[in-house]
Design a protein around this motif. Structure first.
Motif, PDB file in Angstrom:
ATOM      1  N   SER A  67      35.026   7.325 -19.494  1.00  0.00           N
ATOM      2  CA  SER A  67      34.231   7.212 -18.805  1.00  0.00           C
ATOM      3  C   SER A  67      33.707   6.346 -18.225  1.00  0.00           C
ATOM      4  CB  SER A  67      33.294   7.263 -20.370  1.00  0.00           C
ATOM      5  OG  SER A  67      33.485   6.621 -21.069  1.00  0.00           O
ATOM      6  N   SER A  68      33.890   6.309 -16.709  1.00  0.00           N
ATOM      7  CA  SER A  68      33.937   5.153 -16.400  1.00  0.00           C
ATOM      8  C   SER A  68      31.848   5.488 -16.359  1.00  0.00           C
ATOM      9  CB  SER A  68      34.435   4.785 -15.043  1.00  0.00           C
ATOM     10  OG  SER A  68      35.134   6.009 -14.516  1.00  0.00           O
ATOM     11  N   ALA A  69      31.249   4.309 -15.455  1.00  0.00           N
ATOM     12  CA  ALA A  69      29.849   4.931 -15.183  1.00  0.00           C
ATOM     13  C   ALA A  69      29.601   4.400 -14.353  1.00  0.00           C
ATOM     14  CB  ALA A  69      29.147   4.277 -16.153  1.00  0.00           C
ATOM     15  N   ALA A  70      30.692   3.141 -13.383  1.00  0.00           N
ATOM     16  CA  ALA A  70      30.290   2.495 -12.574  1.00  0.00           C
ATOM     17  C   ALA A  70      30.400   2.841 -11.415  1.00  0.00           C
ATOM     18  CB  ALA A  70      31.189   1.592 -12.081  1.00  0.00           C
ATOM     19  N   THR A  71      30.139   3.379 -10.067  1.00  0.00           N
ATOM     20  CA  THR A  71      29.781   3.844  -8.495  1.00  0.00           C
ATOM     21  C   THR A  71      31.241   3.713  -8.087  1.00  0.00           C
ATOM     22  OG1 THR A  71      29.348   1.780  -7.165  1.00  0.00           O
ATOM     23  CG2 THR A  71      27.515   2.928  -8.922  1.00  0.00           C
ATOM     24  N   GLU A  72      30.794   4.938  -7.040  1.00  0.00           N
ATOM     25  CA  GLU A  72      32.022   5.144  -6.183  1.00  0.00           C
ATOM     26  C   GLU A  72      32.059   4.876  -5.084  1.00  0.00           C
ATOM     27  OE1 GLU A  72      34.306   8.539  -7.579  1.00  0.00           O
ATOM     28  OE2 GLU A  72      34.530   7.962  -8.300  1.00  0.00           O
ATOM     29  N   SER A  73      31.051   4.835  -4.314  1.00  0.00           N
ATOM     30  CA  SER A  73      31.515   5.174  -2.953  1.00  0.00           C
ATOM     31  C   SER A  73      30.545   4.163  -1.897  1.00  0.00           C
ATOM     32  CB  SER A  73      31.028   6.655  -2.472  1.00  0.00           C
ATOM     33  OG  SER A  73      30.237   5.710  -1.239  1.00  0.00           O
ATOM     34  N   THR A  74      30.061   3.526  -2.317  1.00  0.00           N
ATOM     35  CA  THR A  74      29.665   2.421  -2.043  1.00  0.00           C
ATOM     36  C   THR A  74      29.434   1.155  -2.997  1.00  0.00           C
ATOM     37  OG1 THR A  74      27.451   2.214  -4.272  1.00  0.00           O
ATOM     38  CG2 THR A  74      27.323   3.812  -2.672  1.00  0.00           C
ATOM     39  N   ALA A  75      30.480   0.972  -3.109  1.00  0.00           N
ATOM     40  CA  ALA A  75      30.691  -0.151  -3.927  1.00  0.00           C
ATOM     41  C   ALA A  75      29.677  -0.216  -4.608  1.00  0.00           C
ATOM     42  CB  ALA A  75      30.903  -1.625  -3.031  1.00  0.00           C
TER      43      ALA A  75
ATOM     44  N   ILE B 256      21.539  11.293  -0.064  1.00  0.00           N
ATOM     45  CA  ILE B 256      23.123  10.187   0.279  1.00  0.00           C
ATOM     46  C   ILE B 256      22.353   8.863   1.093  1.00  0.00           C
ATOM     47  CG2 ILE B 256      25.689   8.898   0.732  1.00  0.00           C
ATOM     48  CD1 ILE B 256      26.895  11.814   0.554  1.00  0.00           C
ATOM     49  N   TYR B 257      22.219   7.806   0.578  1.00  0.00           N
ATOM     50  CA  TYR B 257      21.739   6.429   0.734  1.00  0.00           C
ATOM     51  C   TYR B 257      22.919   5.279   1.343  1.00  0.00           C
ATOM     52  CZ  TYR B 257      16.849   8.359  -0.413  1.00  0.00           C
ATOM     53  OH  TYR B 257      15.631   9.487  -0.896  1.00  0.00           O
ATOM     54  N   GLU B 258      22.401   4.579   2.299  1.00  0.00           N
ATOM     55  CA  GLU B 258      23.326   3.518   2.400  1.00  0.00           C
ATOM     56  C   GLU B 258      22.318   2.605   1.969  1.00  0.00           C
ATOM     57  OE1 GLU B 258      26.254   1.433   4.917  1.00  0.00           O
ATOM     58  OE2 GLU B 258      24.493   2.381   5.972  1.00  0.00           O
ATOM     59  N   ILE B 259      22.617   1.345   1.091  1.00  0.00           N
ATOM     60  CA  ILE B 259      22.104   0.230   0.778  1.00  0.00           C
ATOM     61  C   ILE B 259      21.831  -0.805   1.447  1.00  0.00           C
ATOM     62  CG2 ILE B 259      21.618  -1.573  -1.075  1.00  0.00           C
ATOM     63  CD1 ILE B 259      23.481  -0.117  -3.150  1.00  0.00           C
ATOM     64  N   ASP B 260      20.912  -1.404   2.235  1.00  0.00           N
ATOM     65  CA  ASP B 260      21.231  -2.122   3.269  1.00  0.00           C
ATOM     66  C   ASP B 260      22.139  -3.525   3.213  1.00  0.00           C
ATOM     67  OD1 ASP B 260      19.796  -4.921   3.625  1.00  0.00           O
ATOM     68  OD2 ASP B 260      19.996  -3.933   5.224  1.00  0.00           O
ATOM     69  N   TYR B 261      22.641  -3.704   4.317  1.00  0.00           N
ATOM     70  CA  TYR B 261      24.393  -4.978   3.936  1.00  0.00           C
ATOM     71  C   TYR B 261      24.256  -6.526   3.224  1.00  0.00           C
ATOM     72  CZ  TYR B 261      28.624  -7.021   5.676  1.00  0.00           C
ATOM     73  OH  TYR B 261      29.472  -7.782   5.683  1.00  0.00           O
ATOM     74  N   GLU B 262      22.831  -6.806   3.883  1.00  0.00           N
ATOM     75  CA  GLU B 262      22.285  -7.642   3.461  1.00  0.00           C
ATOM     76  C   GLU B 262      22.394  -7.870   1.622  1.00  0.00           C
ATOM     77  OE1 GLU B 262      19.372 -11.783   3.922  1.00  0.00           O
ATOM     78  OE2 GLU B 262      19.445 -10.411   5.289  1.00  0.00           O
ATOM     79  N   THR B 263      21.066  -6.136   1.295  1.00  0.00           N
ATOM     80  CA  THR B 263      20.851  -6.509   0.041  1.00  0.00           C
ATOM     81  C   THR B 263      22.364  -6.184  -0.496  1.00  0.00           C
ATOM     82  OG1 THR B 263      18.804  -5.512   1.130  1.00  0.00           O
ATOM     83  CG2 THR B 263      19.500  -5.376  -1.386  1.00  0.00           C
TER      84      THR B 263
ATOM     85  N   SER C  30      12.603  -0.020   0.588  1.00  0.00           N
ATOM     86  CA  SER C  30      13.459   0.196   1.920  1.00  0.00           C
ATOM     87  C   SER C  30      14.396  -0.310   2.462  1.00  0.00           C
ATOM     88  CB  SER C  30      12.142  -1.385   2.441  1.00  0.00           C
ATOM     89  OG  SER C  30      12.726  -2.337   1.536  1.00  0.00           O
ATOM     90  N   THR C  31      15.391  -1.004   0.783  1.00  0.00           N
ATOM     91  CA  THR C  31      16.722  -0.930   1.256  1.00  0.00           C
ATOM     92  C   THR C  31      17.720   0.496   1.439  1.00  0.00           C
ATOM     93  OG1 THR C  31      16.980  -1.240  -0.842  1.00  0.00           O
ATOM     94  CG2 THR C  31      16.073  -3.067  -0.177  1.00  0.00           C
ATOM     95  N   LEU C  32      16.786   1.081   0.801  1.00  0.00           N
ATOM     96  CA  LEU C  32      17.693   2.232   1.616  1.00  0.00           C
ATOM     97  C   LEU C  32      17.361   3.157   3.105  1.00  0.00           C
ATOM     98  CD1 LEU C  32      17.788   3.857  -1.707  1.00  0.00           C
ATOM     99  CD2 LEU C  32      19.227   2.403  -1.334  1.00  0.00           C
ATOM    100  N   SER C  33      18.159   2.988   3.300  1.00  0.00           N
ATOM    101  CA  SER C  33      18.275   4.420   4.459  1.00  0.00           C
ATOM    102  C   SER C  33      19.491   5.447   4.326  1.00  0.00           C
ATOM    103  CB  SER C  33      18.532   3.938   6.141  1.00  0.00           C
ATOM    104  OG  SER C  33      20.447   3.184   5.990  1.00  0.00           O
ATOM    105  N   VAL C  34      18.738   6.860   4.745  1.00  0.00           N
ATOM    106  CA  VAL C  34      19.426   7.804   4.871  1.00  0.00           C
ATOM    107  C   VAL C  34      20.652   7.644   5.068  1.00  0.00           C
ATOM    108  CG1 VAL C  34      18.797  11.008   4.918  1.00  0.00           C
ATOM    109  CG2 VAL C  34      17.415   9.312   4.389  1.00  0.00           C
ATOM    110  N   VAL C  35      21.783   8.655   4.927  1.00  0.00           N
ATOM    111  CA  VAL C  35      23.256   8.987   5.533  1.00  0.00           C
ATOM    112  C   VAL C  35      23.071  10.760   5.212  1.00  0.00           C
ATOM    113  CG1 VAL C  35      25.374   8.556   5.359  1.00  0.00           C
ATOM    114  CG2 VAL C  35      24.163   7.043   4.445  1.00  0.00           C
ATOM    115  N   THR C  36      23.116  10.965   4.983  1.00  0.00           N
ATOM    116  CA  THR C  36      22.923  12.580   4.984  1.00  0.00           C
ATOM    117  C   THR C  36      22.273  13.222   3.846  1.00  0.00           C
ATOM    118  OG1 THR C  36      24.654  14.758   4.893  1.00  0.00           O
ATOM    119  CG2 THR C  36      25.509  13.115   4.697  1.00  0.00           C
ATOM    120  N   THR C  37      22.463  14.878   3.717  1.00  0.00           N
ATOM    121  CA  THR C  37      21.912  15.766   2.186  1.00  0.00           C
ATOM    122  C   THR C  37      22.989  15.910   2.050  1.00  0.00           C
ATOM    123  OG1 THR C  37      21.371  17.517   3.724  1.00  0.00           O
ATOM    124  CG2 THR C  37      19.422  15.420   2.666  1.00  0.00           C
ATOM    125  N   GLY C  38      23.411  17.023   0.576  1.00  0.00           N
ATOM    126  CA  GLY C  38      24.297  17.061   0.409  1.00  0.00           C
ATOM    127  C   GLY C  38      24.186  18.335  -1.087  1.00  0.00           C
ATOM    128  N   THR C  39      24.578  19.230  -1.592  1.00  0.00           N
ATOM    129  CA  THR C  39      25.034  20.027  -2.525  1.00  0.00           C
ATOM    130  C   THR C  39      26.379  20.044  -3.466  1.00  0.00           C
ATOM    131  OG1 THR C  39      23.599  21.706  -0.816  1.00  0.00           O
ATOM    132  CG2 THR C  39      24.266  21.747  -2.978  1.00  0.00           C
TER     133      THR C  39
END
Length: 302
Positions: free
Chosen positions: A38-46, A239-246, A270-279
């Motif tokens: 059980s890891s509860a961190a995050t995986e692709s968004t650092a 899927i969102y990308e967190i603003d680089y500076e943030t 405002s710190t998030l931008s859409v990358v794509t959607t998924g299922t």
């Protein structure tokens, strides 16, 4: 790539055909019969995936599963408290699951583990040994870095992790047991050349040529959950990308805050931008854990 011989673990289901009520638990567990992690961190968004407390590094903090959880083995706690108080049928006869705050966080966290690593489709029925090891490799680098060891062989420096750890991660996220999949893999040569960077197998370890990590600041927010009435759920997500500076200024707690966002909160951030959607389609174990069956995005549909 040779297709991996895998055995899907027997999964209990807590979904009734008509309703899902508090059947799903909290993020960070494996199938009841699978090796659990059980890891509860995050995986692709650092910061985007599921180790709730990522390894002690900023990159690890980016997933949403704790590396401490990652070390926990055995039967699980519950992975996605889709603890929704109710399932309600839509006019088309489709049953949607209403997530409470905890269920939303855990669903976001689980899918973020995949969103932070890949946008490409994954299918448990056709996935190969190489693809599973690629997932484990990046997952550990982001969320449980302490499990990565560096070994010099010949001219090449390699990043390695144990086959047992690979079994644990695969069991926890896919609900399948991999036995001797390493038979498909060659040994690391110790020389640079035209061969792939990995995965290789030798001495009970999976080997990859060492490489600098990249910043992964993707997170996934689950927008809708559908009860398929067969023990599986369909998760529709953005899927969102967190603003680089943030992202560069976030600590572990700051990363975790993103996993708590509701769909409306994410859209208005405002710190998030859409990358794509998924299922994604997931199994639901007796403990409430989510186990991935299929995953695809609009950018790269299956």
């Amino acid at each position: 790539m040779k297709k991996l011989k895998i055995c899907t673990l027997a999964l209990g289901t807590c979904l009734a055909l008509g309703a899902l009520t508090g059947c799903i638990g909290t993020e960070g567990t494996t199938a009841t019969t699978a090796v659990s992690e059980s890891s509860a961190a995050t995986e692709s968004t650092a910061a985007s995936s599921s180790e709730a407390a990522t390894s002690e590094t900023a990159a690890e903090a980016t997933t949403a599963e704790t590396s401490a959880s990652e070390e926990t083995q055995g039967t699980t706690q519950a992975e996605t408290s889709a603890t929704s108080e109710a399932t309600q049928a839509t006019s088309g006869g489709v049953e949607t699951v209403e997530l409470d705050a905890e269920g939303q966080k855990n669903a976001n966290t689980f899918i973020s583990n995949f969103a932070e690593i890949t946008l490409y489709p994954m299918n448990r029925d056709t996935i190969t040994t190489e693809e599973l090891m690629d997932f484990v490799h990046i997952h550990l680098k982001i969320n449980a870095y302490d499990n990565i060891s560096y070994i010099k062989k010949g001219d090449v420096s390699y990043e390695t992790f144990t086959w047992e750890k690979a079994q644990t991660v695969v069991g926890r996220y896919f609900g399948i047991f991999i036995d001797k999949g390493y038979d498909d893999l060659s040994a690391p040569s110790g020389k640079y050349g035209d061969q792939a960077a990995g995965p290789y197998y030798e001495d009970g370890k999976i080997w990859y040529e060492s490489a600098d990590g990249e910043i992964r600041s993707n997170i996934a927010i689950v927008d809708k959950v559908v009860n398929n009435t067969d023990g599986t759920l369909t998760l529709k997500f953005t899927i969102y990308e967190i603003d680089y500076e943030t992202f560069g200024n976030l600590d572990a707690d700051g990363i975790r805050a993103y996993y708590k966002l509701s769909p409306s909160e994410a859209k208005g951030n405002s710190t998030l931008s859409v990358v794509t959607t998924g299922t994604a389609i997931v199994d639901v174990g007796q403990s409430g854990s989510y186990l991935l069956k299929t995953y695809e995005t609009a950018l790269y549909p299956a």
